[in-house]
Design a protein around this motif. Structure first.
Motif, PDB file in Angstrom:
ATOM      1  N   ALA A 105      42.599  79.925  69.637  1.00  0.00           N
ATOM      2  CA  ALA A 105      42.254  79.194  68.408  1.00  0.00           C
ATOM      3  C   ALA A 105      42.357  77.683  68.610  1.00  0.00           C
ATOM      4  N   GLY A 106      43.143  77.268  69.600  1.00  0.00           N
ATOM      5  CA  GLY A 106      43.275  75.852  69.901  1.00  0.00           C
ATOM      6  C   GLY A 106      42.147  75.302  70.750  1.00  0.00           C
ATOM      7  N   ARG A 107      41.191  76.155  71.120  1.00  0.00           N
ATOM      8  CA  ARG A 107      40.008  75.791  71.916  1.00  0.00           C
ATOM      9  C   ARG A 107      40.371  75.038  73.195  1.00  0.00           C
ATOM     10  N   PRO A 108      41.235  75.637  74.027  1.00  0.00           N
ATOM     11  CA  PRO A 108      41.684  74.942  75.241  1.00  0.00           C
ATOM     12  C   PRO A 108      40.583  74.638  76.240  1.00  0.00           C
ATOM     13  N   GLU A 109      39.467  75.344  76.144  1.00  0.00           N
ATOM     14  CA  GLU A 109      38.401  75.143  77.123  1.00  0.00           C
ATOM     15  C   GLU A 109      37.276  74.245  76.620  1.00  0.00           C
ATOM     16  N   SER A 110      37.301  73.888  75.324  1.00  0.00           N
ATOM     17  CA  SER A 110      36.172  73.115  74.791  1.00  0.00           C
ATOM     18  C   SER A 110      36.573  71.870  74.011  1.00  0.00           C
ATOM     19  N   ALA A 111      37.702  71.876  73.325  1.00  0.00           N
ATOM     20  CA  ALA A 111      38.120  70.701  72.554  1.00  0.00           C
ATOM     21  C   ALA A 111      38.579  69.597  73.498  1.00  0.00           C
ATOM     22  N   PRO A 112      38.557  68.328  73.063  1.00  0.00           N
ATOM     23  CA  PRO A 112      39.128  67.263  73.890  1.00  0.00           C
ATOM     24  C   PRO A 112      40.543  67.658  74.316  1.00  0.00           C
ATOM     25  N   PRO A 113      40.907  67.425  75.578  1.00  0.00           N
ATOM     26  CA  PRO A 113      42.174  67.951  76.110  1.00  0.00           C
ATOM     27  C   PRO A 113      43.407  67.695  75.256  1.00  0.00           C
ATOM     28  N   LEU A 114      43.599  66.459  74.781  1.00  0.00           N
ATOM     29  CA  LEU A 114      44.797  66.168  73.999  1.00  0.00           C
ATOM     30  C   LEU A 114      44.761  66.810  72.621  1.00  0.00           C
ATOM     31  N   VAL A 115      43.577  66.927  72.054  1.00  0.00           N
ATOM     32  CA  VAL A 115      43.428  67.625  70.775  1.00  0.00           C
ATOM     33  C   VAL A 115      43.764  69.098  70.968  1.00  0.00           C
ATOM     34  N   ALA A 116      43.210  69.684  72.010  1.00  0.00           N
ATOM     35  CA  ALA A 116      43.475  71.097  72.300  1.00  0.00           C
ATOM     36  C   ALA A 116      44.948  71.324  72.561  1.00  0.00           C
ATOM     37  N   LEU A 117      45.571  70.417  73.309  1.00  0.00           N
ATOM     38  CA  LEU A 117      46.987  70.585  73.643  1.00  0.00           C
ATOM     39  C   LEU A 117      47.850  70.575  72.391  1.00  0.00           C
ATOM     40  N   HIS A 118      47.551  69.674  71.462  1.00  0.00           N
ATOM     41  CA  HIS A 118      48.323  69.622  70.216  1.00  0.00           C
ATOM     42  C   HIS A 118      48.116  70.895  69.400  1.00  0.00           C
ATOM     43  N   GLU A 119      46.859  71.338  69.266  1.00  0.00           N
ATOM     44  CA  GLU A 119      46.569  72.528  68.472  1.00  0.00           C
ATOM     45  C   GLU A 119      47.191  73.781  69.101  1.00  0.00           C
ATOM     46  N   VAL A 120      47.050  73.911  70.401  1.00  0.00           N
ATOM     47  CA  VAL A 120      47.635  75.066  71.088  1.00  0.00           C
ATOM     48  C   VAL A 120      49.143  75.067  70.915  1.00  0.00           C
ATOM     49  N   THR A 121      49.756  73.903  71.048  1.00  0.00           N
ATOM     50  CA  THR A 121      51.214  73.803  70.926  1.00  0.00           C
ATOM     51  C   THR A 121      51.685  74.244  69.549  1.00  0.00           C
ATOM     52  N   ALA A 122      51.052  73.738  68.500  1.00  0.00           N
ATOM     53  CA  ALA A 122      51.437  74.123  67.140  1.00  0.00           C
ATOM     54  C   ALA A 122      51.248  75.613  66.922  1.00  0.00           C
ATOM     55  N   ASN A 123      50.142  76.143  67.413  1.00  0.00           N
ATOM     56  CA  ASN A 123      49.869  77.575  67.240  1.00  0.00           C
ATOM     57  C   ASN A 123      50.886  78.436  67.974  1.00  0.00           C
ATOM     58  N   VAL A 124      51.205  78.040  69.202  1.00  0.00           N
ATOM     59  CA  VAL A 124      52.159  78.820  69.994  1.00  0.00           C
ATOM     60  C   VAL A 124      53.552  78.748  69.381  1.00  0.00           C
ATOM     61  N   LEU A 125      53.943  77.597  68.878  1.00  0.00           N
ATOM     62  CA  LEU A 125      55.253  77.480  68.232  1.00  0.00           C
ATOM     63  C   LEU A 125      55.346  78.414  67.026  1.00  0.00           C
ATOM     64  N   ARG A 126      54.244  78.514  66.274  1.00  0.00           N
ATOM     65  CA  ARG A 126      54.234  79.431  65.125  1.00  0.00           C
ATOM     66  C   ARG A 126      54.453  80.872  65.579  1.00  0.00           C
ATOM     67  N   ILE A 127      53.774  81.270  66.636  1.00  0.00           N
ATOM     68  CA  ILE A 127      53.927  82.642  67.147  1.00  0.00           C
ATOM     69  C   ILE A 127      55.342  82.875  67.659  1.00  0.00           C
ATOM     70  N   LYS A 128      55.890  81.883  68.349  1.00  0.00           N
ATOM     71  CA  LYS A 128      57.240  82.042  68.884  1.00  0.00           C
ATOM     72  C   LYS A 128      58.278  82.217  67.791  1.00  0.00           C
ATOM     73  N   ARG A 129      58.054  81.598  66.644  1.00  0.00           N
ATOM     74  CA  ARG A 129      58.994  81.782  65.545  1.00  0.00           C
ATOM     75  C   ARG A 129      58.716  83.079  64.791  1.00  0.00           C
ATOM     76  N   THR A 130      57.448  83.399  64.594  1.00  0.00           N
ATOM     77  CA  THR A 130      57.097  84.618  63.852  1.00  0.00           C
ATOM     78  C   THR A 130      57.493  85.873  64.611  1.00  0.00           C
ATOM     79  N   TRP A 131      57.342  85.834  65.941  1.00  0.00           N
ATOM     80  CA  TRP A 131      57.630  86.992  66.781  1.00  0.00           C
ATOM     81  C   TRP A 131      58.755  86.667  67.766  1.00  0.00           C
ATOM     82  N   SER A 132      59.828  86.083  67.266  1.00  0.00           N
ATOM     83  CA  SER A 132      60.899  85.603  68.145  1.00  0.00           C
ATOM     84  C   SER A 132      61.563  86.726  68.937  1.00  0.00           C
ATOM     85  N   PHE A 133      61.783  87.882  68.302  1.00  0.00           N
ATOM     86  CA  PHE A 133      62.410  88.980  69.043  1.00  0.00           C
ATOM     87  C   PHE A 133      61.479  89.482  70.136  1.00  0.00           C
TER      88      PHE A 133
END
Length: 206
Positions: A84-112
């Motif tokens: 969803a963060g479009r790591p292969e198409s969005a500008p690299p720094l934009v993608a990195l920020h979006e991917v980071t926020a998305n992954v942090l959400r998953i890590k908290r939602t599915w912490s166990f």
């Protein structure tokens, strides 16, 4: 005469949909319970899911089967979050920020589930593919001039993983979008500017 065969779900399809919803409800309940009480019983998980214990056992023969399915679901959620963060198409720094926020959400939602070491083929595939996408993203950032030309993308990705883990540990159990955005910004800022007061490498004394 209009053919509504494809528009009207048959009994079999409806039953499968109900079964899938039940499985998802059980797995979501398992995550909630096990993140607070890792040794919780199947009966406790069934109560949280609002189903009978026999229903849980019909879907998962053992507690190990349930946890394995939970790790697979969490891995699939992680993969979807990265994509969803479009790591292969969005500008690299934009993608990195979006991917980071998305992954942090998953890590908290599915912490166990995210903390369980799993050798399930699907989990291993997701983590392998995710690491490859991360390395490729840092390679794109390097090519775009956002990362120094002498930086190894694989090393950068490993440092990045460590920062994400540290940020996830500092987040509340149910972070708001603003908190996720701030945490992502902190990870990216630390990764790209560091924590030093100046831009140079400190000199060793002695």
């Amino acid at each position: 005469m209009r053919d509504d065969t494809e528009r009207t779900p048959g009994p079999g399809r409806a039953r499968r949909a109900d079964a899938e919803r039940t499985v998802r409800a059980i797995l979501a309940a398992a995550e909630r319970v096990l993140s607070q009480e890792p040794g919780a019983t199947m009966e406790r998980i069934a109560a949280e899911a609002g189903v009978a214990r026999t229903t849980v056992h019909r879907r998962f023969a053992t507690r190990e089967d349930l946890v394995s399915s939970l790790t697979v679901l969490a891995a699939q959620q992680l993969e979807a979050a990265v994509l969803a963060g479009r790591p292969e198409s969005a500008p690299p720094l934009v993608a990195l920020h979006e991917v980071t926020a998305n992954v942090l959400r998953i890590k908290r939602t599915w912490s166990f589930a995210m903390g369980v070491h799993s050798e399930h083929p699907e989990v291993m595939r997701v983590h392998t593919d995710t690491r490859a996408r991360c390395v490729a993203l840092f390679r794109r950032a390097r090519d775009a001039g956002a990362v120094r030309s002498d930086v190894d993308p694989d090393w950068a990705s490993r440092v990045y993983y460590g920062l994400i883990q540290a940020a996830a540990e500092d987040l509340a159990e149910e972070p708001t979008p603003a908190e996720l955005d701030a945490a992502a910004a902190r990870v990216v800022d630390t990764l790209f500017t560091g924590v030093g007061a100046g831009g140079g490498t400190p000199h060793r004394s002695g």
